[in-house]
Structure formats: C-alpha cells, structure tokens
Motif scaffolding. Sequence first.
Motif: not given
Lengths: 298, 264
Positions: A170-171, A173-174, A177-178, A180-183, A292, A295, B88, B92, B94, B97
């Motif tokens: 999951i990490a 894929r996160a 996706d993004d 900075q959001a993952a961080l 992809k 969206i 954020l 933001r 995902f 997901l």
Amino acid sequence: MSQETVLFLQLVISGVAIGSIYALVALGFVLIYKSTDVLNMAQGEMLMIGAWISYSLIADYRIPFVPAFFMTLAFTSLLGLAVERAALRPLIGQPIISVIMVTIGLSIFLRAMVIAIWGTQYQRYPSPIQDSVVSVGPVPIPEVYLWSLLVCLLLVGALTLGFRFTRMGIAMRAVADDQQAALSVGISVRRVFALAWVISALVSAIGGMLLANIQGVGIGLSAVGLKALPVSIVGGLDSIPGAIVGGILIGVLENLSAGYLDTPLGGGVREVAPYVFLVVVLLIKPYGLFGKERIERV
Amino acid sequence: MLTLNNVEVMYDHVILVLKGLSMEVPEGTVVALLGSNGAGKSTTLKAISGLLRTEEGDVTDGSIEFKGTRIDREDAADIVRRGIFHVLEGRRVFEHLTVEENLMAGAHTRARGASLDDDLDRVMGYFPRLIQRRKQSAGYLSGGEQQMLAIGRALMAHPRLMLLDEPSLGLSPLLVQEVFGIIRRINREDGITILLVEQNARLALSVADYTYLMESGRIVLEGAPEKLRDNEDVKEFYLGLSDVGERRSYRDVKHYKRRKRWLS
Ligand SMILES: Nc1ncnc2c1ncn2[C@@H]1O[C@H](COP(=O)(O)OP(=O)(O)O)[C@@H](O)[C@H]1O
Ligand SMILES: [Mg+2]
C-alpha cells in the motif's frame, strides 16, 4: 486435429510462455517507473547479469541449482540497491531526460562489465529442467516453456497480492500516487524507492534465468530489456496488469508473426512485430491498453 | 506542546518566506492561524511537519520544539512517529487507492501487528458517509468526502497534534459545518491538539481557543478569538464587515494599507 491447428496452438502456447517472461521484466520496469518516475533502460542488462551469475555459480562453482538460484537473487537485489543508491538517488527531482541518460549509461556500463567477465560467447544454460517435451492435449510443448509460465504466474500473483494487501504494498502505491502526501503519512519514500529497485532486480533476474533456460546465456539476453519498453507502453506504462497483458500479447504476436511471416518476408519479423503492434495500439489508445485513467471529478 | 521560536524559512536558498515567526500551541487546545493568501501559513505547517524539504525549503534560523525536543532537523516520517500529523492543503488523498487503503496508509507508522479494526470503526463513526464508499477509489469521492477521508487518514496514525491546512477549501457551507463539527469533536473527545490554518476567519474564530494572525511571514496579531473578532481591521478585512456594516471582500483592499495599520 489438423497439422495446421497444432502448429498454431504450439506457437500460441510457447508465445504465452515467452510473453509471461516479458511480462515479468516489464513488471519490474513499470514498478520502478510507477514508484520513482524513472525509466530504467538497464532492465535488460539486469536480467542478463542474473542469468550469468547463476550460470557461473552452477557451471563454474558446481553449486546445485536451488542454492545457486537464491544466491543469485541475493546478489541481484544488492545490485539493485547499489544502483538506486549510487546512480539514481542523487538524481531525484532532475528532469526525466537526465535520468534516462543515466540509466542508458548504466546499461552500457553493465554490458561492458558482462563482456569483460563472461565474454560474448553464448553458453548453454546448465538447466535443472529436463529437455523433454510434454503434450498439452495434442500439442507438444517443451517442458521449459511450461515451467516459465508457472513461475511467472506464481510470481505475478504473489506481487499483485503483495501490492494489494501488505503495508509496504500500500505504501508503494501511495508513493506512486502522491509522493508528498505519502511522506505526510510517515511513509519513507526513500525506502519505497529502494524496495522498488530490489523487487525489480529480483524479477528481472528470475526472468533472466527462465529465458536462459530457453535461449542459453549470452549478450543477446539483454535485448529483452528493449522489449520491456514496448510491452509496458502497450500496457499503459504505469499499469501492472497492463504490463502482464502487454507482455503476453507481444509474446504471442511475436511467435505468430515469426511462425507465419518469416518465410515469406525473409526473417526478422520477430524483432519488428512488437513495435508495429505498439504503434497500432497507441494510435487507437494513446494511454495504452490499461493506462492510468486520470480521475476527473465533476 | 509545540513551540516555534523566531523561525525563518527560505525556499531555494534565496526566497525568505517566514521572517522570524514565533507561536505556541498548548496541549489540548485548538489554535487557529489566520492570514491571507501567500502569508506563509502552509509554509509554517510544512516547517513543523518536515515536508518543507521536499520543496527545497529550509528552516534557516530559530527552532521548532515538540514536547521539549527540537524537531526542525528531523525527517517527516520521524515527525509523524512523534505524533504530529499534517493534513495537507487540497486534501491530497491517494486517488487510485480505495478509501480503506487510504486509511491503512494513514496507519503506516503504527506498530506492526496493531489491530486497526477499532480505528477503522472510529473513523467510520466520525464519517459515516465513508462507510458505503469503503471499497471505492478515493479519486471518485466528492470534495467533502475527500476532506473527511484526509482527516480520517490522519486519525489512523493516532497523532497527538494535528495540523490542518484549510480544511474548508472548496467545500459547500453545509459540509464545512459538518467538517468543523468533527474537528471540534476530535479535539474534545480524543484530546488531539489542533493547529488550524484557515483563510475563512469567521469559521476559524468560531472553533479556536487562541488565534494568531499572520501577514508576510510574521505574526501581526494574536489573542483569544474574541479579541480578534473585535479588532476593527480583522472585522473589515477578514470577516468582511466594515464599520458601515456593508460586506466587503478583503481582496478589494490594498495590501499595503492593511499591513501598515497592523504593524504600527
Ligand atoms: N515551494 C516553494 N518555493 C518557492 N516559494 C514558495 C514555495 N511555496 C510557497 N512559496 C511562497 O511562499 C509564500 C507563502 O506561501 P504559503 O506558505 O503557501 O502561503 P499561504 O499558505 O499562507 O497561502 C508565497 O509567496 C509563495 O509564493
Ligand atoms: Mg496555503
């Protein structure tokens, strides 16, 4: 069943088997692209190194296949880590073209290393798989093809489940996706990058060993890396199911076109077919078969 | 709980955005940080959460302390582990997901093997709208649902301090009410301290225990919400009420005039 149908089925089945190896290599390619935005042009060399190392362990050092297999995996994952650390991490945030240049440089370097160590001669792979031919219904298929298919299916299945259900999956894929959001949720993007390279190196090495079983070990193995690109683009570059379907489609297509068109056209169709197919697919679906979807909410 | 001391932040080694900002967030409170667009609110939150470095930003002076420990040199992931979670600006989530996977990603730093079912239930309790969306891609949620998911994702990490960057952005008034109601509950029921960044001053003043107003990288006014609500300038430029009672947007008003008055 007529001779014609048997030939056709033979071409298709062995095409699926070879294609599943392409799929595996393309999966490694897509994985790195998705997680780290790098197009790894050295994928084929990583595959070839996996094949050569296992060859040496078995043929030169007389290590039985199973331990040699795992030693090869250990070595290639270290290689993947080293490459990520030394060549790509310093380039995070640089323009994609510089990153591609670096991976092309890497592929030349790795290739030179392979030639220096193992030379340019093709060697027969010390395969643990019998040379026998099994019958699938009325269709005779060499056993290695079936093994390849089985191994690829298991591996792709395991990875797919891993991406879906595990914390690191999951990490990853996160991060795709993004970043900075993952961080922001506490994912170590650096570790995800490293993991992507390790998994990619692993699947490439396994792909290399499987392919070596079929073709022997030699410098030509790295050409599969060049196929990873059209295979992944056909699939949509950032799609793992796309890489799998793309790989199998191109494997079958190559086999069929080589089987039926090589004689009338005088050979070489196998090399060209993937690219012709790629162009046709992109004309119809510019983002590839499984690209992809962006969206867009209303 | 959180203390910022004369914090200076630079982007790309040249653009000075925070110019000696000091503020304090006491445990258990909701503190609002107000200011117009470009004042440096998001930068302040990123300095706290360590996300600044992903944008070539650096804390070049001053210090940030959380529970007595300096955190301005720490990695974003370590800061999350310490209990600070940054929601954020712009939600933001995902997008590719599912809702549930987004929530699992929020729990990334939790101990291995920790049971997350209770936490999922708690989030679904706060945001019942997410229940039937559980298996859907987050990209297909409405803006309000995405904001709820972003806050839910934060809850999954069990933070002690939540940094919220403009949670009202782009939401309908009704949804804003709902989201702010939940922010208040998160603070009261779970005891999570909140640092809230808002452009919508009226809204922020209605939930905050203490308020800072910033302008061009500095705090220009602070105090209890009542104090800010009664301030003539805040009334005029942030609440849209002028002395004569007519509604006006603060954007219509010349920037320099505003600053001059506060700084004098
Ligand atoms: N990554 C960045 N690089 C350079 N300048 C930035 C960056 N992010 C923000 N800034 C600048 O810093 C100032 C404050 O931005 P920000 O913190 O986003 O303000 P706010 O959230 O209050 O609207 C703005 O002038 C903006 O242009
Ligand atoms: Mg902002």
